[in-house]
Design a protein around this motif. Structure first.
Motif, PDB file in Angstrom:
ATOM      1  N   MET A  62       6.467  -2.785  -8.064  1.00  0.00           N
ATOM      2  CA  MET A  62       5.166  -2.156  -7.823  1.00  0.00           C
ATOM      3  C   MET A  62       4.782  -2.228  -6.357  1.00  0.00           C
ATOM      4  SD  MET A  62       2.905  -3.545 -10.918  1.00  0.00           S
ATOM      5  CE  MET A  62       3.507  -3.449 -12.584  1.00  0.00           C
ATOM      6  N   VAL A  63       4.951  -3.410  -5.777  1.00  0.00           N
ATOM      7  CA  VAL A  63       4.502  -3.641  -4.398  1.00  0.00           C
ATOM      8  C   VAL A  63       5.192  -2.698  -3.423  1.00  0.00           C
ATOM      9  CG1 VAL A  63       4.732  -5.270  -2.483  1.00  0.00           C
ATOM     10  CG2 VAL A  63       3.772  -6.029  -4.649  1.00  0.00           C
ATOM     11  N   THR A  64       6.511  -2.562  -3.529  1.00  0.00           N
ATOM     12  CA  THR A  64       7.284  -1.863  -2.508  1.00  0.00           C
ATOM     13  C   THR A  64       6.819  -0.430  -2.275  1.00  0.00           C
ATOM     14  OG1 THR A  64       9.174  -3.309  -2.861  1.00  0.00           O
ATOM     15  CG2 THR A  64       9.614  -1.189  -1.811  1.00  0.00           C
ATOM     16  N   PRO A  65       6.796   0.446  -3.301  1.00  0.00           N
ATOM     17  CA  PRO A  65       6.365   1.825  -3.031  1.00  0.00           C
ATOM     18  C   PRO A  65       4.890   1.943  -2.695  1.00  0.00           C
ATOM     19  CG  PRO A  65       6.796   1.525  -5.386  1.00  0.00           C
ATOM     20  CD  PRO A  65       7.225   0.270  -4.704  1.00  0.00           C
ATOM     21  N   VAL A  66       4.042   1.098  -3.299  1.00  0.00           N
ATOM     22  CA  VAL A  66       2.598   1.191  -3.044  1.00  0.00           C
ATOM     23  C   VAL A  66       2.296   0.866  -1.584  1.00  0.00           C
ATOM     24  CG1 VAL A  66       0.337   0.183  -3.571  1.00  0.00           C
ATOM     25  CG2 VAL A  66       1.896   0.755  -5.428  1.00  0.00           C
ATOM     26  N   ILE A  67       2.864  -0.225  -1.070  1.00  0.00           N
ATOM     27  CA  ILE A  67       2.614  -0.610   0.318  1.00  0.00           C
ATOM     28  C   ILE A  67       3.162   0.446   1.279  1.00  0.00           C
ATOM     29  CG2 ILE A  67       3.119  -2.319   2.111  1.00  0.00           C
ATOM     30  CD1 ILE A  67       1.028  -3.201   0.003  1.00  0.00           C
ATOM     31  N   GLU A  68       4.320   1.022   0.963  1.00  0.00           N
ATOM     32  CA  GLU A  68       4.873   2.069   1.831  1.00  0.00           C
ATOM     33  C   GLU A  68       3.965   3.295   1.853  1.00  0.00           C
ATOM     34  OE1 GLU A  68       8.847   2.592   0.418  1.00  0.00           O
ATOM     35  OE2 GLU A  68       9.568   0.785   1.418  1.00  0.00           O
TER      36      GLU A  68
END
Length: 303
Positions: free
Chosen positions: A101-107
């Motif tokens: 979840m974190v990876t694409p959202v932060i990008e």
């Protein structure tokens, strides 16, 4: 004309003007479908390390975060882990799901924020830390049955990112004043822009028809008693936000000090623990303080 002179001419906008300009703000695709292949695989009754590793391998950012996290001080491994299969084994499905979840959202957040001057890396630490602690807070009350609390914590401050994207001059002026005066952030936002980040985030998520738990958490994370739905999750996000700000982990953009007992005395705490005994509350507080102490080590591997 100087930048200061330009900023002095800024005027707050009406709700109608803000709403109209919000339509130019890009949608965050990651909020609608967060690594669907991995989520489906992790949700299956039997998940095999090799299959999960294959899905992760397709995403270089996720791979880098995975290896950085497992090799962080938090895990304290004697021999560095270089294999995705090994990393999956050490981390377990819950942390892999959260990483996905974190990876694409932060990008997506970073693209939306653009080059606006702000300590963004520290801001991402605040967002991810709030997500992790929201899960810890809610777990002291009941066992979460999905990742709604984690996602709610992750996106609670989306209004600040939207503000940086759509109203960059207002955003810059607000945070210049916030740093200089340490005044309450929401009051500054209303004075300069005409709307605070909580309402702005709620409007943005509403326009894009995202889940109600995300809308409520963005809109009411400073006033969970006003939420009409998902009250426990919104209250957990509020307490988590206060914990992060008290411990000065990451940067939320709100530079007011949060006293040691502020999170415990907040209305949100009483929403979460209305009928629990003093001993149960004390156990919950001690557990949250332990989690907060470990949090910088976990974040070091994520951001």
């Amino acid at each position: 004309m100087s930048q200061v002179a330009t900023m002095n001419r800024l005027a707050p906008l009406s709700r109608q003007q803000i709403n109209a300009r919000l339509h130019s703000c890009p949608r965050l695709p990651s909020l609608s479908t967060v690594n669907s292949a991995l989520r489906e695989l992790l949700a299956a009754d039997q998940s095999y390390t090799a299959q999960i590793s294959e899905v992760i391998r397709r995403d270089p950012s996720l791979t880098a975060r995975l290896l950085r996290l497992v090799n962080s001080v938090y895990f304290g491994l004697n021999v560095p882990v270089n294999s995705i299969e090994e990393a999956v084994f050490y981390l377990g499905l819950r942390q892999i799901r959260q990483l996905a979840m974190v990876t694409p959202v932060i990008e997506d957040f970073q693209k939306m924020a653009g080059n606006t001057e702000f300590p963004w890396r520290e801001f991402w630490r605040h967002c991810i830390g709030t997500a992790i602690m929201a899960r810890e807070v809610l777990s002291a009350v009941r066992m979460p049955n999905d990742e709604a609390d984690y996602v709610a914590g992750l996106v609670h401050d989306v209004g600040k990112i939207v503000m940086a994207s759509v109203f960059p001059q207002h955003f810059a002026e607000i945070h210049r004043r916030a740093l200089e005066t340490k005044a309450p952030l929401q009051a500054l936002e209303i004075e300069v822009l005409g709307m605070d980040h909580a309402e702005l985030g709620g409007l943005y998520l509403e326009q894009h028809r995202l889940p109600q738990v995300m809308i409520e958490s963005a809109r009411f994370h400073h006033s969970p008693e006003r939420a009409s739905q998902h009250i426990q999750i919104v209250a957990a996000v509020h307490v988590a936000d206060l914990l992060l700000r008290h411990a000065q982990i990451g940067v939320s953009g709100n530079y007011q000090n949060v006293a040691a007992e502020a999170w415990f005395e907040a209305p949100a705490w009483h929403l979460l623990f209305p009928n629990q005994t003093d001993s149960a509350k004390a156990i919950a507080r001690a557990g949250l303080n332990r989690s907060l102490e470990r949090l910088p080590l976990i974040l070091e591997g994520l951001v």
